[in-house]
Design a protein around this motif. Structure first.
Motif, short mmCIF file in Angstrom:
data_model
loop_
_atom_site.label_atom_id
_atom_site.label_comp_id
_atom_site.label_asym_id
_atom_site.label_seq_id
_atom_site.Cartn_x
_atom_site.Cartn_y
_atom_site.Cartn_z
N HIS A 216 0.71 -1.41 -0.07
CA HIS A 216 0.03 0.04 0.03
C HIS A 216 1.06 1.14 0.12
O HIS A 216 2.19 1.14 -0.10
CB HIS A 216 -0.76 -0.21 1.12
CG HIS A 216 -0.05 0.30 2.39
ND1 HIS A 216 -0.53 1.06 3.37
CD2 HIS A 216 1.07 -0.28 3.00
CE1 HIS A 216 0.25 1.15 4.63
NE2 HIS A 216 1.18 0.21 4.17
N TRP B 261 -7.99 3.73 -2.37
CA TRP B 261 -8.33 2.23 -2.14
C TRP B 261 -7.69 1.32 -1.01
O TRP B 261 -8.33 0.56 -0.44
CB TRP B 261 -8.18 1.61 -3.46
CG TRP B 261 -9.30 2.04 -4.58
CD1 TRP B 261 -9.04 2.92 -5.31
CD2 TRP B 261 -10.51 1.72 -4.68
NE1 TRP B 261 -10.20 3.07 -6.06
CE2 TRP B 261 -11.34 2.40 -5.59
CE3 TRP B 261 -11.35 0.97 -3.73
CZ2 TRP B 261 -12.32 2.18 -5.89
CZ3 TRP B 261 -12.66 0.81 -4.11
CH2 TRP B 261 -13.31 1.45 -5.28
N CYS B 262 -6.41 1.60 -0.95
CA CYS B 262 -5.88 0.89 0.25
C CYS B 262 -6.36 1.50 1.63
O CYS B 262 -6.60 0.59 2.37
CB CYS B 262 -4.33 1.41 0.38
SG CYS B 262 -3.37 1.18 -1.01
N ARG C 122 -9.50 2.30 2.11
CA ARG C 122 -10.93 1.57 2.19
C ARG C 122 -10.71 -0.07 2.49
O ARG C 122 -11.69 -0.46 3.25
CB ARG C 122 -11.54 1.63 0.76
CG ARG C 122 -12.16 3.10 0.35
CD ARG C 122 -12.76 3.02 -1.22
NE ARG C 122 -12.77 4.43 -1.42
CZ ARG C 122 -12.39 5.19 -2.33
NH1 ARG C 122 -11.22 4.55 -3.09
NH2 ARG C 122 -12.54 6.47 -2.44
N MET C 123 -9.77 -0.40 1.82
CA MET C 123 -9.50 -1.81 2.18
C MET C 123 -9.23 -2.17 3.72
O MET C 123 -9.86 -3.13 4.45
CB MET C 123 -8.48 -2.65 1.48
CG MET C 123 -8.17 -4.02 1.52
SD MET C 123 -7.70 -4.82 0.29
CE MET C 123 -7.82 -6.36 0.89
N ASP C 124 -8.36 -1.30 4.31
CA ASP C 124 -8.07 -1.47 5.67
C ASP C 124 -9.27 -1.05 6.43
O ASP C 124 -9.35 -1.85 7.52
CB ASP C 124 -6.87 -0.74 6.06
CG ASP C 124 -5.44 -0.86 5.64
OD1 ASP C 124 -5.27 -1.95 5.45
OD2 ASP C 124 -4.71 -0.09 5.42
N SER D 159 -3.88 -11.21 -5.15
CA SER D 159 -5.20 -10.32 -5.49
C SER D 159 -5.36 -10.36 -6.86
O SER D 159 -6.31 -9.49 -7.48
CB SER D 159 -5.00 -8.80 -4.98
OG SER D 159 -3.80 -8.37 -5.32
N CYS E 28 -8.66 -3.62 -3.77
CA CYS E 28 -9.60 -3.54 -2.76
C CYS E 28 -11.05 -3.98 -3.25
O CYS E 28 -11.57 -3.11 -3.93
CB CYS E 28 -9.83 -2.05 -2.12
SG CYS E 28 -11.22 -1.96 -0.99
N PHE F 146 -17.60 -5.63 2.10
CA PHE F 146 -16.94 -5.17 0.82
C PHE F 146 -17.62 -4.71 -0.39
O PHE F 146 -17.22 -3.68 -1.08
CB PHE F 146 -15.93 -6.20 0.49
CG PHE F 146 -14.61 -6.20 1.26
CD1 PHE F 146 -13.55 -5.40 0.74
CD2 PHE F 146 -14.62 -6.84 2.50
CE1 PHE F 146 -12.52 -5.34 1.41
CE2 PHE F 146 -13.31 -6.74 3.26
CZ PHE F 146 -12.29 -5.96 2.79
#
Length: 181
Positions: free
Chosen positions: A49, A55-56, A58-60, A127, A142, A174
């Motif tokens: 990241h 987007w990083c 959001r994923m976390d 991914s 993500c 998600f």
């Protein structure tokens, strides 16, 4: 307001973690995570990241959501490596992280890019979406769309013991990303 506080907290947590890990090499981060995973009988979920990557974040944030975080924490040692920072923030990057990402064909695919290692330290998933004919497609990063989340759930099924209700909760969480929730 609650959503904004959670996002701010997630951002601060990631930022603090980035600063404290910036001097660590990719080998040190991975070795520490793999040692902990072996001791705790878990897999390693490594996320590449950068501080600027929405987007990083959001994923976390999604993985840390109280509705699903237990599933991730019970099955994975989650760790991060910083790559692809802007010129003025190159000091945040972990030495060797970009090379490790490239080793797993993550170059040019965007971030977040993630890799899952089994308890023995072998890469078992990443991914990049695998199509039904076995060809490897692009990075889901993500996961938010139906196909991306489907790939993510398949990876979780393959690499964890998360039950059906947990996988359903993760899917719902998600999928909210796509609608901005």
């Amino acid at each position: 307001m609650k959503k904004q506080i959670i996002l701010l907290f997630s951002f601060l947590t990631i930022t603090i973690a980035s600063f404290s890990q910036a001097s660590l090499t990719a080998d040190q981060i991975l070795s520490t995570a793999q040692s902990k995973a072996k001791k705790e009988n878990k897999s390693v979920f490594l996320i590449f990241h950068a501080s600027w990557c929405g987007w990083c974040h959001r994923m976390d944030t999604a993985m840390a959501d109280p509705k699903v975080s237990k599933y991730f924490n019970d099955n994975y040692v989650i760790t991060h490596m910083t790559v692809l920072e802007s010129k003025d923030k190159k000091g945040l990057e972990n030495p060797g992280a970009l090379e490790l990402m490239q080793k797993y064909s993550g170059e040019g695919s965007g971030i977040p890019f993630w890799v899952v290692y089994d308890k023995a330290g072998n890469v078992v998933a990443d991914s990049r979406e695998v199509k039904s004919d076995g060809t490897v497609a692009g990075n889901v990063g993500c996961p938010a769309s139906e196909n991306e989340v489907g790939h993510f759930i398949n990876v979780l099924k393959k690499t964890s013991s998360i039950n059906a209700s947990g996988l359903d909760a993760i899917t719902k969480r998600f999928r909210k990303i796509e609608t901005g929730d």
